[in-house]
Design a protein around this motif. Structure first.
Motif, PDB file in Angstrom:
ATOM      1  N   ILE A   1     -26.170 -17.341  84.547  1.00 37.87           N
ATOM      2  CA  ILE A   1     -25.451 -17.696  83.323  1.00 37.87           C
ATOM      3  C   ILE A   1     -26.496 -18.131  82.303  1.00 37.87           C
ATOM      4  O   ILE A   1     -27.198 -19.136  82.503  1.00 37.87           O
ATOM      5  N   CYS A   2     -26.584 -17.387  81.214  1.00 36.30           N
ATOM      6  CA  CYS A   2     -27.606 -17.635  80.195  1.00 36.30           C
ATOM      7  C   CYS A   2     -26.966 -18.336  79.004  1.00 36.30           C
ATOM      8  O   CYS A   2     -26.431 -17.680  78.088  1.00 36.30           O
ATOM      9  N   ASN A   3     -26.974 -19.667  78.999  1.00 36.48           N
ATOM     10  CA  ASN A   3     -26.384 -20.440  77.908  1.00 36.48           C
ATOM     11  C   ASN A   3     -27.278 -20.342  76.665  1.00 36.48           C
ATOM     12  O   ASN A   3     -28.496 -20.569  76.739  1.00 36.48           O
TER      13      ASN A   3
ATOM     14  N   LEU B   1     -16.315 -21.481  83.013  1.00 40.87           N
ATOM     15  CA  LEU B   1     -15.259 -22.064  82.182  1.00 40.87           C
ATOM     16  C   LEU B   1     -15.846 -22.997  81.129  1.00 40.87           C
ATOM     17  O   LEU B   1     -15.388 -23.030  79.979  1.00 40.87           O
ATOM     18  N   GLU B   2     -16.869 -23.789  81.507  1.00 37.42           N
ATOM     19  CA  GLU B   2     -17.516 -24.670  80.538  1.00 37.42           C
ATOM     20  C   GLU B   2     -18.206 -23.863  79.440  1.00 37.42           C
ATOM     21  O   GLU B   2     -18.159 -24.237  78.252  1.00 37.42           O
ATOM     22  N   ALA B   3     -18.865 -22.771  79.834  1.00 36.51           N
ATOM     23  CA  ALA B   3     -19.544 -21.930  78.841  1.00 36.51           C
ATOM     24  C   ALA B   3     -18.537 -21.310  77.878  1.00 36.51           C
ATOM     25  O   ALA B   3     -18.774 -21.240  76.662  1.00 36.51           O
TER      26      ALA B   3
ATOM     27  N   LYS C   1     -18.907 -23.321  92.044  1.00 34.92           N
ATOM     28  CA  LYS C   1     -19.641 -23.977  90.971  1.00 34.92           C
ATOM     29  C   LYS C   1     -19.851 -23.031  89.799  1.00 34.92           C
ATOM     30  O   LYS C   1     -19.735 -23.429  88.626  1.00 34.92           O
ATOM     31  N   LEU C   2     -20.160 -21.764  90.108  1.00 34.54           N
ATOM     32  CA  LEU C   2     -20.372 -20.782  89.048  1.00 34.54           C
ATOM     33  C   LEU C   2     -19.102 -20.581  88.226  1.00 34.54           C
ATOM     34  O   LEU C   2     -19.162 -20.465  86.988  1.00 34.54           O
TER      35      LEU C   2
ATOM     36  N   GLY D   1     -26.947 -18.588  90.469  1.00 33.13           N
ATOM     37  CA  GLY D   1     -26.160 -18.941  91.630  1.00 33.13           C
ATOM     38  C   GLY D   1     -25.887 -17.717  92.477  1.00 33.13           C
ATOM     39  O   GLY D   1     -26.019 -16.578  92.026  1.00 33.13           O
ATOM     40  N   ARG D   2     -25.502 -18.000  93.745  1.00 34.05           N
ATOM     41  CA  ARG D   2     -25.193 -16.893  94.654  1.00 34.05           C
ATOM     42  C   ARG D   2     -23.712 -16.569  94.508  1.00 34.05           C
ATOM     43  O   ARG D   2     -22.858 -17.409  94.779  1.00 34.05           O
ATOM     44  N   TRP D   3     -23.447 -15.335  94.093  1.00 33.53           N
ATOM     45  CA  TRP D   3     -22.066 -14.919  93.855  1.00 33.53           C
ATOM     46  C   TRP D   3     -21.386 -14.508  95.146  1.00 33.53           C
ATOM     47  O   TRP D   3     -20.195 -14.711  95.331  1.00 33.53           O
ATOM     48  N   GLY D   4     -22.159 -13.994  96.085  1.00 35.85           N
ATOM     49  CA  GLY D   4     -21.620 -13.585  97.372  1.00 35.85           C
ATOM     50  C   GLY D   4     -22.490 -12.518  97.997  1.00 35.85           C
ATOM     51  O   GLY D   4     -22.958 -11.602  97.303  1.00 35.85           O
ATOM     52  N   GLY D   5     -22.735 -12.610  99.328  1.00 33.76           N
ATOM     53  CA  GLY D   5     -23.564 -11.620 100.002  1.00 33.76           C
ATOM     54  C   GLY D   5     -24.962 -11.602  99.422  1.00 33.76           C
ATOM     55  O   GLY D   5     -25.641 -12.621  99.357  1.00 33.76           O
ATOM     56  N   GLU D   6     -25.388 -10.387  98.962  1.00 29.77           N
ATOM     57  CA  GLU D   6     -26.706 -10.265  98.342  1.00 29.77           C
ATOM     58  C   GLU D   6     -26.620 -10.239  96.823  1.00 29.77           C
ATOM     59  O   GLU D   6     -27.595  -9.894  96.145  1.00 29.77           O
TER      60      GLU D   6
END
Length: 421
Positions: free
Chosen positions: A349-351, A282-284, A276-277, A339-344
């Motif tokens: 994303i600051c629009n 890509l949308e940003a 999702k991130l 969002g969780r990118w992975g692990g810890e």
């Protein structure tokens, strides 16, 4: 509507007429036969009467041997309308006198003849003088029957014509017209099936056609009732089917939403997952190039997370991750997505943020986490790296810059924010 080649009333009328004509012919023939026998008997009696009338004169003429007088009497007898022959024979068989039609042999074989003997009485003695035979034939009978036969035929014809006319009127009144009305009503009902109509015409006579009308109306009522039941059943079935479809549709929508959420949400923290991130990045990027809308990235890593897992176990480690996710969700504004990118590691994303405002937000997050107590573990710290997307850079470069900034925060001793220019 089908066209009748022969109506029922006409067929019945023709059948009755045929039977009547046959009976008329039989009765007429029987009547003619009776008349024939009656005429034959009457002629036979008249022959006897003629014999009785002329017998005295013949007796006298024969006794006196007056041949001329015998011939005259014979001619007189022959002139009678009924007679076709007179034969006078001597007792020894000799013909004394005769007057015959040209069909003499046929006259001899006819049953229409009268034979009588002439006796002369002298001193109480009967002297046999001759045998007289009077002949008639069938023509005399037919002549008498001619007028009667004509009257019989005329009478039969008049009766047949009158009876046919009366039968026609009766059939037209009691059968043809009611059947026509009944057929018309049925045709009207057939052309308006959706109106549930009945036969409303009243018939003047309470007969089989009236009974047929009532039975037909009863059948129509039964069919209409059954049709209505079928319609009600079908409506109920459609209603149940629509409810079932709505339930299935709602369940499918919920399942799709669940699948969508599972495909875009991290199952532990309920934040956006990496897939999702990536889509949001890509949308940003597209919004930046299309509308010059800035955005910045904040990469977050929990300090000493491995030590927490080793010390307290993975369940406590998972609790730390969910607690941080809850804090991010409650702290960040609506246009900022975590969002969780992975692990810890977490990505924010600051629009609409530039590097300065993103750096300020990162510092706020760093202080909030540091001051947020977590069960069992107590307070934890995080390291943050900030980067802003620039027009001359790519998305991969911006991500790498945020990751480098995070690495720099780790090098600086953790629990700090780094912004790389």
């Amino acid at each position: 509507m089908n066209t009748l080649h022969r109506s029922l009333s006409k067929q019945l009328l023709v059948s009755i007429l045929r039977i009547y004509l046959i009976l008329t012919v039989v009765v007429t023939l029987a009547h003619i036969l009776i008349e024939y026998q009656y005429a034959k008997s009457a002629i036979q009696k008249e022959l006897v009467s003629i014999g009785a009338i002329f017998e005295p004169a013949l007796n006298t003429a024969l006794w006196e041997l007056n041949d001329e007088q015998v011939a005259t009497i014979t001619d007189g007898i022959y002139a009678m309308p009924l007679l076709f022959g007179v034969h006078i024979a001597h007792p020894d068989g000799r013909v004394l006198h005769q007057k015959m039609d040209e069909h003499y042999p046929a006259l001899q074989s006819t049953s229409l003849q009268y034979r009588f003997d002439i006796h002369h009485t002298l001193d109480n003695t009967h002297i046999f003088l001759a045998t007289v035979t009077l002949y008639s034939n069938e023509q005399a009978i037919f002549e008498r029957l001619k007028v009667n036969f004509f009257m019989l035929v005329l009478n039969a014809f008049i009766k047949s014509a009158a009876l046919l006319f009366l039968f026609y009127l009766a059939f037209r009144k009691y059968l043809q017209r009611p059947l026509g009305l009944l057929t018309g009503e049925i045709s009207t009902i057939k052309s308006a099936l959706g109106e549930k109509r009945l036969i409303t015409k009243s018939f003047p006579h309470n007969n089989e056609i009236s009974l047929l009308k009532e039975e037909f109306n009863a059948l129509l009522r039964h069919l209409y009732t059954r049709e209505q039941k079928q319609i009600d059943t079908l409506k109920e079935f459609n209603r149940m089917l629509e409810e079932r479809v709505q339930e299935r549709t709602l369940a499918l929508e919920n399942a799709n939403q669940t699948l969508q959420m599972l495909s875009t949400t991290d199952t532990l923290t309920h934040l956006a997952n990496r897939s999702k991130l990536n889509a949001l990045l890509l949308e940003a990027e597209k919004s930046f190039h299309k509308a010059q809308k800035p955005f910045a990235l904040i990469m977050i890593d929990i300090d000493s997370f491995k030590a927490i897992n080793d010390t307290y176990g993975h369940l406590v480690g998972d609790h730390v991750l969910t607690s941080l996710a809850h804090l991010l969700t409650s702290t960040l504004p609506a246009n900022v997505i975590a969002g969780r990118w992975g692990g810890e590691e977490f990505l924010v994303i600051c629009n609409g943020y530039d590097s300065a405002t993103a750096h300020s937000l990162a510092q706020t997050l760093q202080q909030s986490v540091q001051n947020y107590p977590i069960d069992t573990v107590g307070h934890i710290t995080i390291s943050l790296g900030v980067s802003a997307f620039r027009s001359q850079s790519t998305l991969e470069e911006c991500m790498r810059q945020a990751d480098d900034a995070l690495y720099e925060s780790k090098k600086r001793g953790k629990n700090c924010v780094t912004l790389l220019a």
